[in-house]
Design a protein around this motif. Structure first.
Motif, PDB file in Angstrom:
ATOM      1  N   ILE A 197       0.839  -1.193   0.000  1.00  0.00           N
ATOM      2  CA  ILE A 197       0.000   0.000   0.000  1.00  0.00           C
ATOM      3  C   ILE A 197       0.879   1.249   0.000  1.00  0.00           C
ATOM      4  CG2 ILE A 197      -1.870  -1.198   1.198  1.00  0.00           C
ATOM      5  CD1 ILE A 197      -1.131   0.418   3.696  1.00  0.00           C
ATOM      6  N   ASP A 198       0.364   2.313  -0.597  1.00  0.00           N
ATOM      7  CA  ASP A 198       1.131   3.548  -0.723  1.00  0.00           C
ATOM      8  C   ASP A 198       0.328   4.717  -0.158  1.00  0.00           C
ATOM      9  OD1 ASP A 198       2.704   5.692  -1.393  1.00  0.00           O
ATOM     10  OD2 ASP A 198       3.091   5.043  -3.447  1.00  0.00           O
ATOM     11  N   PRO A 199       0.375   4.934   1.168  1.00  0.00           N
ATOM     12  CA  PRO A 199      -0.378   6.040   1.756  1.00  0.00           C
ATOM     13  C   PRO A 199       0.125   7.404   1.324  1.00  0.00           C
ATOM     14  CG  PRO A 199       1.011   4.980   3.404  1.00  0.00           C
ATOM     15  CD  PRO A 199       1.061   4.122   2.191  1.00  0.00           C
ATOM     16  N   ARG A 200       1.398   7.512   0.927  1.00  0.00           N
ATOM     17  CA  ARG A 200       1.913   8.795   0.451  1.00  0.00           C
ATOM     18  C   ARG A 200       1.185   9.209  -0.830  1.00  0.00           C
ATOM     19  NH1 ARG A 200       6.498  11.223   1.897  1.00  0.00           N
ATOM     20  NH2 ARG A 200       7.314   9.296   2.777  1.00  0.00           N
ATOM     21  N   ALA A 201       0.990   8.243  -1.731  1.00  0.00           N
ATOM     22  CA  ALA A 201       0.260   8.531  -2.969  1.00  0.00           C
ATOM     23  C   ALA A 201      -1.210   8.829  -2.670  1.00  0.00           C
ATOM     24  CB  ALA A 201       0.376   7.352  -3.928  1.00  0.00           C
ATOM     25  N   ALA A 202      -1.796   8.069  -1.736  1.00  0.00           N
ATOM     26  CA  ALA A 202      -3.190   8.310  -1.367  1.00  0.00           C
ATOM     27  C   ALA A 202      -3.359   9.710  -0.784  1.00  0.00           C
ATOM     28  CB  ALA A 202      -3.656   7.257  -0.359  1.00  0.00           C
ATOM     29  N   LYS A 203      -2.408  10.127   0.030  1.00  0.00           N
ATOM     30  CA  LYS A 203      -2.460  11.466   0.617  1.00  0.00           C
ATOM     31  C   LYS A 203      -2.433  12.542  -0.467  1.00  0.00           C
ATOM     32  CE  LYS A 203       0.149  14.605   3.604  1.00  0.00           C
ATOM     33  NZ  LYS A 203       1.427  14.822   4.327  1.00  0.00           N
ATOM     34  N   ALA A 204      -1.583  12.351  -1.477  1.00  0.00           N
ATOM     35  CA  ALA A 204      -1.491  13.314  -2.572  1.00  0.00           C
ATOM     36  C   ALA A 204      -2.796  13.386  -3.355  1.00  0.00           C
ATOM     37  CB  ALA A 204      -0.334  12.937  -3.499  1.00  0.00           C
ATOM     38  N   ALA A 205      -3.390  12.217  -3.623  1.00  0.00           N
ATOM     39  CA  ALA A 205      -4.669  12.184  -4.344  1.00  0.00           C
ATOM     40  C   ALA A 205      -5.764  12.865  -3.535  1.00  0.00           C
ATOM     41  CB  ALA A 205      -5.051  10.743  -4.660  1.00  0.00           C
ATOM     42  N   LEU A 206      -5.769  12.612  -2.226  1.00  0.00           N
ATOM     43  CA  LEU A 206      -6.795  13.203  -1.362  1.00  0.00           C
ATOM     44  C   LEU A 206      -6.678  14.716  -1.292  1.00  0.00           C
ATOM     45  CD1 LEU A 206      -6.962  10.650   1.589  1.00  0.00           C
ATOM     46  CD2 LEU A 206      -8.769  11.174  -0.059  1.00  0.00           C
ATOM     47  N   LYS A 207      -5.465  15.231  -1.373  1.00  0.00           N
ATOM     48  CA  LYS A 207      -5.286  16.677  -1.341  1.00  0.00           C
ATOM     49  C   LYS A 207      -6.030  17.341  -2.495  1.00  0.00           C
ATOM     50  CE  LYS A 207      -1.735  20.293  -1.323  1.00  0.00           C
ATOM     51  NZ  LYS A 207      -0.270  20.574  -1.361  1.00  0.00           N
TER      52      LYS A 207
END
Length: 271
Positions: A197-207
Motif C-alpha cells: 500500500i502507498d499512503p503517500r500517494a493516497a495522501k497526494a490524491a486526497l489533497k
C-alpha cells in the motif's frame, strides 16, 4: 445474479456526487476512499454483490462468513449535498465483470441524479520523487481545468485499467461529468508478488480530491500511515538486501565461503 445493488437504508440524496476507490495497484483508490469514509463517519447505505467477484467467502473476526462485495457509504455535508463513496474488498476478476459492475453502479447513480463521478487510481512511475504528482483525466474540458486549478496535472496519453478507469469511460459515454485522479507510485511489491500500500500517494490524491469537493478532512492520521509505511519499506529493503547477500555467499565455492565466514568472525572478535 450478474450485479445486485442492495440498499440497507432509505436513500434520498441531494446533489449526488459519487467517489469510487476500489482495490488496485498500491491500493491507492481503496486507501483514499476508506480514509474519507472513516474520517467523515460516512454511513453504510448499500452493498453491491456480483457473480463476477472472485469465488471466495471471507471469514470475519467473529467467525461468520460473507461474500466479497462493494459498499456504498453516504455522507451529507453542511450544504445538504450527498457524497457516496464506493469502496470494497474486491474488483471483478474478468473484463466483462468490470464493465457490468461499473455500468450497474453508474446507472444506479444516474437514477438518483448524480452530478459528478470521481475515481482514484495509480500512476506507476520509475521517477524518483519526494512528493507524488497527481495526474487527471476528465470527461469535459471544464472539469479538467478545475482539477488543474487544484494541483492536478494533465494526463494526455495512456490507459486506466480496472473499474476505477472503466466507470470514467462509461461516465463520458452517458454524459456524466467525471474526473479520474491518478497519484504517482513506484508500485512496490513484496517478494511474494503482493502490492504494498502507498499512503503517500493516497495522501497526494486526497489533497486534490478534497479541494475539488471543498471538504475539510484531518490528514494527520494519514500522515502517520505514511511514516509507518516508510519504516516498513525500509525494513523490507534491508531484508531483501540481506537475502541477496546471503545468496551471493552461498553461490560461491565452499572454501571461499569459509574464508568469508572466518574473516567476519575475526573482525567481530578483535575489532
Amino acid at each position: 445474479m450478474n450485479v445486485e445493488i442492495t440498499m440497507l437504508k432509505e436513500f434520498t440524496p441531494s446533489q449526488l456526487i459519487l467517489v469510487c476507490g476500489l482495490p488496485g495497484t498500491a491500493y491507492i483508490g481503496k486507501l483514499s476512499v476508506d480514509y474519507l469514509t472513516k474520517e467523515l463517519k460516512a454511513e453504510l447505505v448499500g452493498e453491491v454483490y456480483s457473480k463476477y467477484f472472485p469465488p471466495f467467502a471471507v471469514i470475519r473476526e467473529d467467525g461468520l462468513v460473507e461474500l466479497l462485495r462493494n459498499e456504498l457509504h453516504q455522507f451529507k455535508d453542511e450544504s445538504g449535498r450527498t457524497i457516496v463513496f464506493l469502496t470494497g474488498n474486491s474488483q471483478a476478476y474478468s473484463p466483462e465483470g468490470q464493465y457490468e459492475i461499473a455500468d450497474a453502479v453508474l446507472d444506479w447513480a444516474i437514477t438518483h441524479g448524480v452530478q459528478r463521478v470521481y475515481s482514484i487510481a495509480a500512476y506507476i512511475t520509475e521517477r524518483s520523487f519526494e512528493v507524488p504528482n497527481v495526474y487527471c483525466t476528465t470527461t469535459t474540458l471544464a472539469v479538467l481545468e478545475e482539477a488543474k486549478a487544484h494541483g492536478a496535472q494533465l494526463l494526455n496519453e495512456g490507459v486506466i485499467g480496472g473499474e476505477n478507469g472503466v466507470i470514467m469511460g462509461l461516465a463520458k459515454k452517458k454524459n456524466v461529468e467525471g474526473a479520474c485522479l491518478l497519484a504517482e507510485t513506484r508500485g512496490y511489491q513484496t517478494s511474494t508478488g503482493e502490492d504494498v500500500i502507498d499512503p503517500r500517494a493516497a495522501k497526494a490524491a486526497l489533497k486534490v480530491l478534497t479541494a475539488m469537493l471543498n471538504l475539510k478532512v484531518d490528514m494527520e492520521p494519514m500522515e502517520k500511515q505514511v511514516v509507518q509505511m516508510d519504516e516498513a519499506i525500509a525494513k523490507m529493503v534491508e531484508i531483501e538486501r540481506r537475502n541477496h547477500n546471503a545468496k551471493r555467499i552461498y553461490a560461491q565455492p565452499i572454501n571461499t565461503r569459509m574464508r568469508i565466514a572466518w574473516n567476519s568472525l575475526h573482525r567481530k572478535t578483535f575489532s
